[in-house]
Design a protein around this motif. Structure first.
Motif, PDB file in Angstrom:
ATOM      1  N   PRO A 163       0.832  -1.217   0.000  1.00  0.00           N
ATOM      2  CA  PRO A 163       0.000   0.000   0.000  1.00  0.00           C
ATOM      3  C   PRO A 163       0.859   1.257   0.000  1.00  0.00           C
ATOM      4  O   PRO A 163       1.860   1.326   0.716  1.00  0.00           O
ATOM      5  N   VAL A 164       0.476   2.218  -0.808  1.00  0.00           N
ATOM      6  CA  VAL A 164       1.132   3.526  -0.742  1.00  0.00           C
ATOM      7  C   VAL A 164       0.498   4.241   0.450  1.00  0.00           C
ATOM      8  O   VAL A 164      -0.658   4.626   0.416  1.00  0.00           O
ATOM      9  N   ARG A 165       1.263   4.364   1.515  1.00  0.00           N
ATOM     10  CA  ARG A 165       0.664   4.787   2.790  1.00  0.00           C
ATOM     11  C   ARG A 165       0.408   6.286   2.848  1.00  0.00           C
ATOM     12  O   ARG A 165      -0.427   6.741   3.607  1.00  0.00           O
ATOM     13  N   ARG A 166       1.170   7.036   2.079  1.00  0.00           N
ATOM     14  CA  ARG A 166       0.879   8.466   1.913  1.00  0.00           C
ATOM     15  C   ARG A 166       1.218   8.801   0.472  1.00  0.00           C
ATOM     16  O   ARG A 166       2.364   9.007   0.130  1.00  0.00           O
ATOM     17  N   TRP A 181      22.003  21.739   3.527  1.00  0.00           N
ATOM     18  CA  TRP A 181      21.764  22.589   4.702  1.00  0.00           C
ATOM     19  C   TRP A 181      23.037  23.389   4.989  1.00  0.00           C
ATOM     20  O   TRP A 181      24.032  23.264   4.278  1.00  0.00           O
ATOM     21  N   ASP A 206       7.497   6.168  -9.070  1.00  0.00           N
ATOM     22  CA  ASP A 206       7.763   6.487  -7.676  1.00  0.00           C
ATOM     23  C   ASP A 206       6.550   7.173  -7.036  1.00  0.00           C
ATOM     24  O   ASP A 206       6.164   8.267  -7.440  1.00  0.00           O
ATOM     25  N   SER A 207       5.999   6.524  -6.026  1.00  0.00           N
ATOM     26  CA  SER A 207       4.812   7.074  -5.349  1.00  0.00           C
ATOM     27  C   SER A 207       5.146   8.291  -4.511  1.00  0.00           C
ATOM     28  O   SER A 207       4.255   8.991  -4.055  1.00  0.00           O
ATOM     29  N   ARG A 208       6.432   8.549  -4.307  1.00  0.00           N
ATOM     30  CA  ARG A 208       6.840   9.633  -3.408  1.00  0.00           C
ATOM     31  C   ARG A 208       7.014  10.968  -4.118  1.00  0.00           C
ATOM     32  O   ARG A 208       7.286  11.973  -3.475  1.00  0.00           O
ATOM     33  N   GLY A 238       7.314   3.706  -0.996  1.00  0.00           N
ATOM     34  CA  GLY A 238       7.143   4.620   0.126  1.00  0.00           C
ATOM     35  C   GLY A 238       7.253   3.929   1.476  1.00  0.00           C
ATOM     36  O   GLY A 238       7.571   2.754   1.606  1.00  0.00           O
ATOM     37  N   TYR A 239       6.950   4.719   2.480  1.00  0.00           N
ATOM     38  CA  TYR A 239       7.072   4.333   3.888  1.00  0.00           C
ATOM     39  C   TYR A 239       6.246   3.080   4.187  1.00  0.00           C
ATOM     40  O   TYR A 239       5.068   3.007   3.825  1.00  0.00           O
ATOM     41  N   PHE A 248      16.222   9.859   7.818  1.00  0.00           N
ATOM     42  CA  PHE A 248      16.723  11.228   7.701  1.00  0.00           C
ATOM     43  C   PHE A 248      16.155  11.922   6.464  1.00  0.00           C
ATOM     44  O   PHE A 248      15.671  13.050   6.536  1.00  0.00           O
ATOM     45  N   GLU A 272      13.548  11.175   4.411  1.00  0.00           N
ATOM     46  CA  GLU A 272      12.115  11.244   4.129  1.00  0.00           C
ATOM     47  C   GLU A 272      11.296  11.752   5.309  1.00  0.00           C
ATOM     48  O   GLU A 272      10.130  12.086   5.147  1.00  0.00           O
ATOM     49  N   TYR A 292      14.581  15.448   7.226  1.00  0.00           N
ATOM     50  CA  TYR A 292      14.938  16.584   6.368  1.00  0.00           C
ATOM     51  C   TYR A 292      13.712  17.380   5.913  1.00  0.00           C
ATOM     52  O   TYR A 292      13.725  18.617   5.965  1.00  0.00           O
TER      53      TYR A 292
END
Lengths: 586, 257
Positions: free
Chosen positions: A86-89, A418, A509-511, B132-133, B193, B195, B198
């Motif tokens: 599942p793509v959770r988000r 950064w 890529d789901s992200r 993903g996560y 870090f 996902e 950052y």
């Protein structure tokens, strides 16, 4: 045990753009219409009012107006030999919720697709030969022509106050417009938006290469506008809060501004919010649908809603899911190419190149969702693909829609992530950079499809839709090619720094956000053996069931999908008036 | 406005309290840390060198009411980290004084941290990164598991917790985290870090100040984002290709509430 409600003439599942347009046509003829929508009315909530409308974190970063993934998401795998998870988000695309659906939070980028798009297979076979289209690319004609849709495009543009410059008026190419546009009967109802500084730079670079840049047609209203229904748009504030946001100035052509307030005053119209449709009730013997079953999200109780006619007007994924859940039509089987439901699932291919100008003020925060400048030379079949090894393409444009600082900051290549030099790079380049982007097509592949996941379920206990998809060779080559064209324009801008182009390569890529334009799954066509719905959006296996939305597109163009979506929905509204008068296969 | 002298007084009070407690208790975990102590000094409007504050910048404020989610060790980690990622310089005060740690804390304590809008049904299985996560932890739980794992890795390498590192070592350690070069048996630290941490850092810098970061709109001033109300119909023409005057004095949600 579900409570049975009083029978209605037309029940529309989903309360977004297409539902609003269909209901406009039907209720004008006093046809009884009930719309069932899972979300709520946003128009008086924080998301639609200053100051909180301008909250990037809440509405953009956290996608507060998009589907709640905790309730329902999709699973993804790149191929049939993998197990989907599942793509959770979900980040790759953003279905909407609430009155107006995803058309509340769209950018307003409005295209008619190319004149040849509804007959794309015929076009490609005619130009490159029957054998040129790969066997694993099941591209097909829609069964309807651009000419048949033109008057509905025109009506949609007038209803939504679209701002643009015609490129082709009744066959005459117009200076300043898109020369690749299909012939239009009328000029756009509003003049184009103001050009951004990025657009000024892009225009010169594109013209130097011999291209014909033009302003993107926009649903961001450059002036106060009253449409043929007497519904009003405010004036665009160029605030840079369009996509992922509701326009607080009511200046973005959207259903919650232009359609639902009018429909709610019509006696034959009812909108039932916070009602999630679970499935369509199907009589397989009679080849008819009886109505729908839904859950009232205010009480959690289930209802049966009988109807003479059911319209699936939900997001691409949900339209497909309803048919699969309800056992209507034959599910697609990629092993032998049989079946149709879930077939030809496509997305889009975004890629581009960043440009940085030491001495030019881009001011990305002075922009609207569609205040962009485009060239269409490399979209789809606007150029010769002989020997290129791919089909498709995209428009290339100065991609400034906002300067929202969490997401819309570009820094030159090599900048650390950064530290003081990261801060310095942001300070130096934020107001002085933009992206030149290719908005690319995605043609169907035999192995890209939707079905029901065998393992994962949503909050109602139903299976999630499973996406089996990846970026295949055709799309990779297309993205490579279009990104190179974008790079050529970028190098001609006189930019201090031109970053390397970033063609989309995959894996899928789901992200990473692409567009919210996922298409297919309930595709249209003239042949019941290769399509779910007819050219009139009527289901081949249930004549009183209609399906509308990007789920009916047999492929995804290099254009944004809303134009044909609006045209097909208005046309379906008229078709349904005829159907009610005389029920039959249209 | 978010910044006033009362906030500053509370900040000073809280810091003093923590330092006094640490001194009295002699507790290692509460002792002033190298980076943290530097942060306190640099963050004080009095102690900060004049050059560390952009001209006309408001005095940075910080948590008036303490952390909601982070425990003391976690807070030390986060404060040290945001001060490395956002050192005090001629552009902004240090990360703590910009409110970055407070922002992260508030996000973890709120809907995002507790898993709002996140699909949390099993079965649980790790997969390709593009899917993903896939952990059965809320973002708040994952964040803290990552802090513990990163600190453990830090002790393995330097024999110190992260917040006790010299800034250059801390910076190198963070770069190794981002590069996937620090591993833990159970926590995917690279993913943690890149996902989770950052994105929270950049959100802390650039989100509306009402969420606790971007104190005094310091990051908006730094880049020249004018903020609200963003009614730019005339600006679109008048300032096309020109510096936009409002960029020097951004307005935020609080200014219109």
């Amino acid at each position: 045990m579900a409570t049975t409600m009083k029978k209605r003439t037309v029940v529309i599942c989903g309360g977004g753009l297409t539902a609003g347009l269909i209901a406009r046509q039907l209720t004008a003829k006093n046809v009884d219409v009930l719309v069932l929508e899972r979300g709520y009315d946003h128009t008086r909530a924080a998301e639609a009012k200053l100051p909180n409308q301008r909250d990037e974190l809440r509405w953009a970063t956290h996608a507060g107006l998009a589907q709640d993934w905790a309730v329902q998401t999709y699973t993804l795998r790149h191929g049939r030999n993998e197990t989907a998870l599942p793509v959770r988000r979900m980040e790759a695309f953003l279905p909407g919720e609430g009155m107006g659906g995803a058309a509340n939070h769209w950018n307003g980028q409005t295209w008619r697709w190319a004149e040849y798009d509804p007959t794309l297979r015929t076009r490609l076979e005619g130009r490159y030969g029957r054998k040129a289209i790969p066997a694993d690319m099941p591209i097909q004609d829609w069964g309807v022509t651009y000419g048949e849709m033109e008057s509905y495009h025109d009506l949609f543009e007038r209803l939504f106050g679209i701002a643009g410059k015609a490129g082709n008026l009744r066959g005459q190419i117009q200076a300043g417009g898109n020369p690749f546009e299909g012939p239009r009967q009328n000029e756009y109802p509003q003049p184009p938006l103001e050009t951004t500084e990025a657009g000024v730079i892009f225009t010169r670079a594109a013209e130097n290469l011999g291209y014909k840049p033009f302003p993107m047609a926009a649903a961001n209203s450059p002036n106060a506008y009253t449409n043929p229904d007497g519904m009003k748009l405010g004036q665009c504030q160029y605030c840079g809060h369009c996509e992922r946001f509701i326009c607080e100035a009511s200046a973005k052509g959207s259903p919650e501004v232009l359609l639902f307030p009018m429909l709610l005053k019509r006696p034959s119209f009812e909108l039932r919010l916070r009602c999630h449709v679970l499935e369509v009730e199907y009589d397989r013997q009679a080849k008819r649908v009886r109505g729908v079953r839904y859950v009232d999200l205010m009480t959690g109780e289930e209802y049966e809603q009988p109807a003479d006619i059911v319209v699936l007007a939900s997001f691409t994924m949900s339209n497909t899911k309803y048919l699969l859940m309800s056992g209507i039509g034959q599910p697609y089987d990629p092993t032998n190419g049989s079946g149709v439901v879930g077939k030809n699932f496509c997305h889009q291919m975004m890629s581009g190149v960043n440009v940085f100008f030491k001495d030019r003020w881009i001011n990305p925060f002075l922009a609207s969702g569609a205040s962009q400048t485009c060239v269409d030379e490399f979209n789809e079949d606007n150029f010769d693909h002989t020997g290129l090894g791919f089909f498709g393409g995209g428009y290339i444009y100065s991609n400034v829609t906002n300067g929202r600082p969490i997401a819309s900051r570009l820094v030159p290549p090599g900048t650390p992530a950064w530290g003081s030099s990261w801060k310095q790079a942001n300070a130096d380049w934020y107001a002085h950079s933009f992206a030149i982007t290719a908005h690319g097509s995605w043609y169907p592949h035999r192995e890209n499809y939707l079905d029901l996941d065998p393992t994962y379920t949503d909050a109602y206990g139903q299976p999630l839709v499973r996406m089996t998809m990846d970026i295949r060779d055709n799309e990779r080559r297309m993205s490579e090619y279009c990104t190179q064209r974008a790079e050529e324009i970028a190098k001609g801008t006189g930019a201090t720094i031109v970053a390397s182009g970033t063609p989309r390569r995959g894996p899928y890529d789901s992200r990473v956000y692409q567009t919210t334009h996922v298409t297919g799954g309930t595709i249209m066509g003239a042949d019941p053996g290769t399509s779910v719905v007819s050219p009139h959006s009527q289901h081949w296996d249930a004549q009183n069931l209609f399906v509308v939305g990007a789920s009916v597109y047999p492929f995804n163009a290099g254009y944004n999908p809303t134009g044909p979506l609006g045209a097909l929905a208005l046309r379906l509204g008229d078709d349904m008036v005829r159907y009610i008068d005389r029920p039959q296969i249209l | 406005m978010s910044t006033n002298s009362t906030d500053e007084g509370l900040l000073t009070g809280r810091r003093l309290f923590l330092r006094q407690v640490a001194t009295l208790a002699g507790s290692a975990s509460l002792a002033p840390k190298v980076i943290g102590a530097a942060a306190v000094a640099a963050g004080s409007a009095i102690a900060a060198p004049a050059s560390a504050q952009p001209a006309g910048a408001p005095i940075a404020s910080a948590p008036a009411f303490g952390y909601e989610s982070l425990g003391p060790d976690e807070a030390s980690f986060v404060e040290a980290m945001v001060n490395v990622m956002c050192p005090a310089d001629n552009l902004t005060p240090n990360g703590v004084d910009c409110g970055l740690a407070v922002f992260i804390d508030r996000q973890l304590a709120g809907g995002f941290g507790t898993g709002d809008r996140l699909y949390m049904r099993g079965p649980w299985k790790q997969g390709k990164p593009q899917l993903g996560y896939q952990l059965p932890l809320t973002p708040d739980q994952f964040f803290k598991a990552g802090v513990a794992a990163a600190n453990a890795a830090c002790r393995g390498r330097f024999d110190k917790d992260f917040d006790q590192l010299e800034p250059a070592d801390a910076d190198a350690f963070l770069r190794d985290l981002a590069g996937g070069k620090i591993s833990d048996i159970r926590v995917p630290l690279g993913q943690w870090f890149n996902e989770l941490v950052y994105p929270l850092f950049t959100q802390a810098c650039f989100a509306d100040p009402m969420y606790g970061g971007n104190n005094g709109k310091v990051f908006w001033k730094m880049i020249g984002y004018p903020g609200l109300p963003a009614t730019h119909t005339r600006d679109m023409v008048n300032f096309r290709g020109k510096p936009y005057p409002g960029a020097k004095d951004p307005k935020a949600i609080q200014d219109f509430s």
